[in-house]
Design a protein around this motif. Structure first.
Motif, mmCIF file in Angstrom:
data_model
loop_
_atom_site.group_PDB
_atom_site.id
_atom_site.type_symbol
_atom_site.label_atom_id
_atom_site.label_comp_id
_atom_site.label_asym_id
_atom_site.label_seq_id
_atom_site.Cartn_x
_atom_site.Cartn_y
_atom_site.Cartn_z
ATOM 1 N N ALA A 87 -3.680 2.712 -5.542
ATOM 2 C CA ALA A 87 -4.136 1.390 -5.716
ATOM 3 C C ALA A 87 -5.777 0.997 -5.266
ATOM 4 O O ALA A 87 -6.347 0.173 -5.933
ATOM 5 C CB ALA A 87 -3.175 0.414 -5.110
ATOM 6 N N SER A 88 -5.995 1.544 -4.315
ATOM 7 C CA SER A 88 -7.390 1.199 -3.800
ATOM 8 C C SER A 88 -8.282 1.342 -4.724
ATOM 9 O O SER A 88 -9.264 0.447 -4.924
ATOM 10 C CB SER A 88 -7.520 2.195 -2.564
ATOM 11 O OG SER A 88 -6.611 2.254 -1.652
ATOM 12 N N ASN A 171 1.278 -6.747 3.554
ATOM 13 C CA ASN A 171 0.707 -5.943 4.790
ATOM 14 C C ASN A 171 -0.180 -6.784 5.413
ATOM 15 O O ASN A 171 -1.325 -7.134 4.908
ATOM 16 C CB ASN A 171 0.234 -4.684 3.829
ATOM 17 C CG ASN A 171 -0.107 -3.629 5.147
ATOM 18 O OD1 ASN A 171 -0.014 -3.975 6.217
ATOM 19 N ND2 ASN A 171 -0.844 -2.558 4.831
ATOM 20 N N ASP A 199 -1.672 -7.435 -5.530
ATOM 21 C CA ASP A 199 -1.587 -6.200 -5.106
ATOM 22 C C ASP A 199 -0.137 -5.873 -4.531
ATOM 23 O O ASP A 199 0.589 -6.691 -3.793
ATOM 24 C CB ASP A 199 -2.226 -6.048 -3.533
ATOM 25 C CG ASP A 199 -2.109 -4.853 -2.893
ATOM 26 O OD1 ASP A 199 -1.104 -4.042 -3.085
ATOM 27 O OD2 ASP A 199 -2.928 -4.413 -2.351
ATOM 28 N N TYR A 202 4.111 -2.617 -2.674
ATOM 29 C CA TYR A 202 5.459 -2.654 -1.951
ATOM 30 C C TYR A 202 6.626 -3.242 -2.833
ATOM 31 O O TYR A 202 7.559 -3.707 -2.168
ATOM 32 C CB TYR A 202 5.198 -3.253 -0.344
ATOM 33 C CG TYR A 202 4.221 -2.698 0.252
ATOM 34 C CD1 TYR A 202 4.596 -1.475 1.136
ATOM 35 C CD2 TYR A 202 2.872 -3.192 0.589
ATOM 36 C CE1 TYR A 202 3.571 -0.856 1.787
ATOM 37 C CE2 TYR A 202 1.948 -2.849 1.436
ATOM 38 C CZ TYR A 202 2.350 -1.580 2.109
ATOM 39 O OH TYR A 202 1.394 -1.001 2.577
ATOM 40 N N SER A 238 1.682 1.697 -7.033
ATOM 41 C CA SER A 238 0.930 3.118 -6.242
ATOM 42 C C SER A 238 2.217 3.944 -6.068
ATOM 43 O O SER A 238 3.340 3.567 -5.979
ATOM 44 C CB SER A 238 0.235 2.629 -4.883
ATOM 45 O OG SER A 238 0.131 3.707 -4.107
ATOM 46 N N SER A 240 2.085 5.330 -3.347
ATOM 47 C CA SER A 240 2.054 5.624 -1.837
ATOM 48 C C SER A 240 2.990 5.104 -0.848
ATOM 49 O O SER A 240 3.305 5.378 0.033
ATOM 50 C CB SER A 240 0.635 5.290 -1.384
ATOM 51 O OG SER A 240 -0.635 5.845 -1.992
ATOM 52 N N LYS A 241 3.718 4.016 -1.707
ATOM 53 C CA LYS A 241 4.788 3.351 -0.731
ATOM 54 C C LYS A 241 6.270 3.528 -1.304
ATOM 55 O O LYS A 241 6.585 4.505 -1.588
ATOM 56 C CB LYS A 241 4.380 1.918 -0.571
ATOM 57 C CG LYS A 241 2.855 1.454 -0.341
ATOM 58 C CD LYS A 241 2.310 2.029 0.929
ATOM 59 C CE LYS A 241 0.921 2.031 0.892
ATOM 60 N NZ LYS A 241 0.377 2.583 2.434
HETATM 61 C C1 LIG Z 1 -1.379 -3.607 0.520
HETATM 62 C C2 LIG Z 1 -1.958 -2.287 0.368
HETATM 63 N N1 LIG Z 1 -2.687 -2.313 -0.808
HETATM 64 C C3 LIG Z 1 -3.197 -0.978 -0.992
HETATM 65 C C4 LIG Z 1 -3.135 -0.033 -0.321
HETATM 66 C C5 LIG Z 1 -3.590 1.260 -0.646
HETATM 67 O O1 LIG Z 1 -2.631 1.924 -1.496
HETATM 68 P P1 LIG Z 1 -3.178 3.540 -2.292
HETATM 69 O O2 LIG Z 1 -2.577 4.568 -1.358
HETATM 70 O O3 LIG Z 1 -2.277 3.665 -3.317
HETATM 71 O O4 LIG Z 1 -4.497 3.514 -2.427
HETATM 72 C C6 LIG Z 1 -2.370 -0.008 1.000
HETATM 73 C C7 LIG Z 1 -2.108 1.089 1.694
HETATM 74 O O5 LIG Z 1 -1.421 1.084 2.976
HETATM 75 C C8 LIG Z 1 -1.676 -1.159 1.199
HETATM 76 O O6 LIG Z 1 -0.929 -1.466 2.344
#
Ligand SMILES: Cc1ncc(COP(=O)(O)O)c(C=O)c1O
Length: 423
Positions: A87-88, A171, A199, A202, A238, A240-241
């Motif tokens: 997502a970043s 977060n 965003d 989650y 993402s 990632s989570k």
């Molecule tokens: C709220 C939030 N947005 C974006 C990200 C980044 O995620 P990604 O790994 O998909 O770049 C995180 C990672 O902790 C996050 O907590």
């Protein structure tokens, strides 16, 4: 943290990476079917080729179908989907095209406080103006439109606030926004012509009873065409989570709405500079949006693994909340979603004085003492922003339950001793 990867996701990525395995009887047919489909979308049927900058077509189609299912049939257009490097990367690209102007007309970006530090870092990197709005700790870190208005009106004196970032679930604060709150935010963005950046990484991590994830896109459509045809929105997801935790694959997507076609052209141009997102990450994203369905061979194992991770996270969220609230001088809001506890610590004035003498933020001082005395590493609230005079720390709820219990006990003992020492 001991969490096992989701078998199906790894099987598909393995098959895509080494297609000779497609002949192996060790892999289920449904995983092979998905791998073949992804490979057909790749140049030379190989994960090793660059893809289109926007991402592989069939994966963008799968993302669009996922969004439609998630949002109860609200249409999603694959042309509005961009696969990203986590997502970043999507958030960075969108902010890059939004930031402009000089002096008082420099773009202001409204972000929640406490925030995930990607936002403050990006704003600083892009030389944009950070505009803080505070989440309401007394009301479970909810977002209040009066506070948004205050923050926007003050910012208008020194910049051009154009972007409103929302993190839901939050977060580091773990709140899940109510439907009403999202409606209010959308109405506010519509009134003030703000670009909404949602965003939603989650979105699978919601634990508290009575809480539900609502996407900004869905609510936007349900509010009617005046909103859904006008409010500019980019939302992010993402690998990632969620229940996957596959952050190393750097998979993600963004969906954009109501972007002017010329701006979309600029966005594609900007994205093409980095060629394409990692193709294994694109494949991993495909499995998140196109998992096994009932009737498929891998379904029962997949759902068992997914539910086991999410049920454990829900138990750990409750455990952390309950344990922290038993400690004198600590208050923790319910962890409604995401992966973190963000308790408030009430620090004795002697401890604050000693921190100042060490030229440290008081919560940094606290976290360093915790680290030195217990080996437990948490992040001071000052790293995320917090109201002046309040102190917090963030910790993840990722450790296995047994370890988490021990860890929370140790933190409790540490805190009680800390209070005694600086009483
Ligand atoms: C709220 C939030 N947005 C974006 C990200 C980044 O995620 P990604 O790994 O998909 O770049 C995180 C990672 O902790 C996050 O907590």
């Amino acid at each position: 943290m001991g969490q096992r990867p989701i078998t199906f996701l790894r099987q598909v990525v393995a098959l895509c990476t080494y297609p000779n395995l497609l002949d192996s009887p060790s892999f289920p047919e449904d995983a092979k079917k998905r791998a073949r489909r992804i490979l057909q979308g790749c140049g030379g049927n190989s994960l090793g080729a660059y893809t289109a900058s926007q991402g592989i077509n069939c994966i963008r189609e799968d993302v669009a179908s996922y969004i439609e299912r998630r949002d109860g049939g609200v249409p999603a257009d694959p042309d509005n989907i961009y696969l990203t490097t986590g997502a970043s990367d999507g958030i960075t690209s969108i902010l890059k095209i939004l930031v402009s102007g000089g002096g008082k007309s420099r773009t202001g970006v409204m972000i929640p406080i406490p925030q995930y530090p990607l936002y403050s870092a990006l704003i600083s990197e892009l030389d944009a103006i950070q505009v803080n709005y505070y989440l309401d700790e007394e009301n479970c870190w909810s977002l209040n439109v009066n506070e948004l208005r205050r923050s926007l009106n003050e910012a208008k004196a020194y910049c051009n606030p154009k972007v409103l970032c929302i993190i839901n679930p939050g977060n580091p604060t773990g709140q899940v926004q109510s439907r009403k709150c999202i409606e209010d935010v959308i109405h506010f963005a519509w009134e003030e012509k703000l670009f909404l950046l949602a965003d939603e990484v989650y979105q699978d991590n919601v634990y508290s009873e009575g809480c539900q994830f609502h996407s900004f896109k869905k609510i936007l459509y349900e509010m009617g065409p005046e909103y859904s045809n006008n409010v500019e929105l980019a939302s992010f997801h993402s690998t990632s989570k969620g229940y996957m935790g596959e952050c190393g694959y750097r998979g993600g997507y963004m969906e954009v709405l109501n972007l002017h076609p010329d701006i979309k052209g600029q966005l594609v141009k900007l994205l093409s500079v980095r060629l394409c997102p990692p193709v294994s990450g694109q494949a991993a994203m495909d499995i998140v949006v196109n998992p096994p369905v009932p009737g498929e061979e891998s379904y029962s194992q997949f759902i068992k693994e997914k539910e086991s991770v999410l049920n454990n996270l829900a138990k750990k969220a409750k455990l952390a909340e309950d344990m922290f609230n038993k400690v004198p001088g600590v208050h923790c809001n319910p962890l409604q979603g995401a992966l973190y506890a963000f308790p408030r610590i009430f620090m004795p004035s002697k401890a604050i004085e000693e921190a100042k003498a060490h030229k440290m933020a008081p919560d940094m001082f606290y976290c360093m003492k915790l680290l030195e005395e217990t080996g437990i590493c948490v992040v001071p609230g000052s790293g995320f922003g917090q109201r002046e005079g309040t102190y917090h720390f963030r910790m993840t709820i990722l450790p296995q339950i047994d370890k988490l219990k021990i860890l929370l006990e140790k933190m409790k003992d540490f805190h009680i001793k800390f209070l005694e020492k600086y009483a």
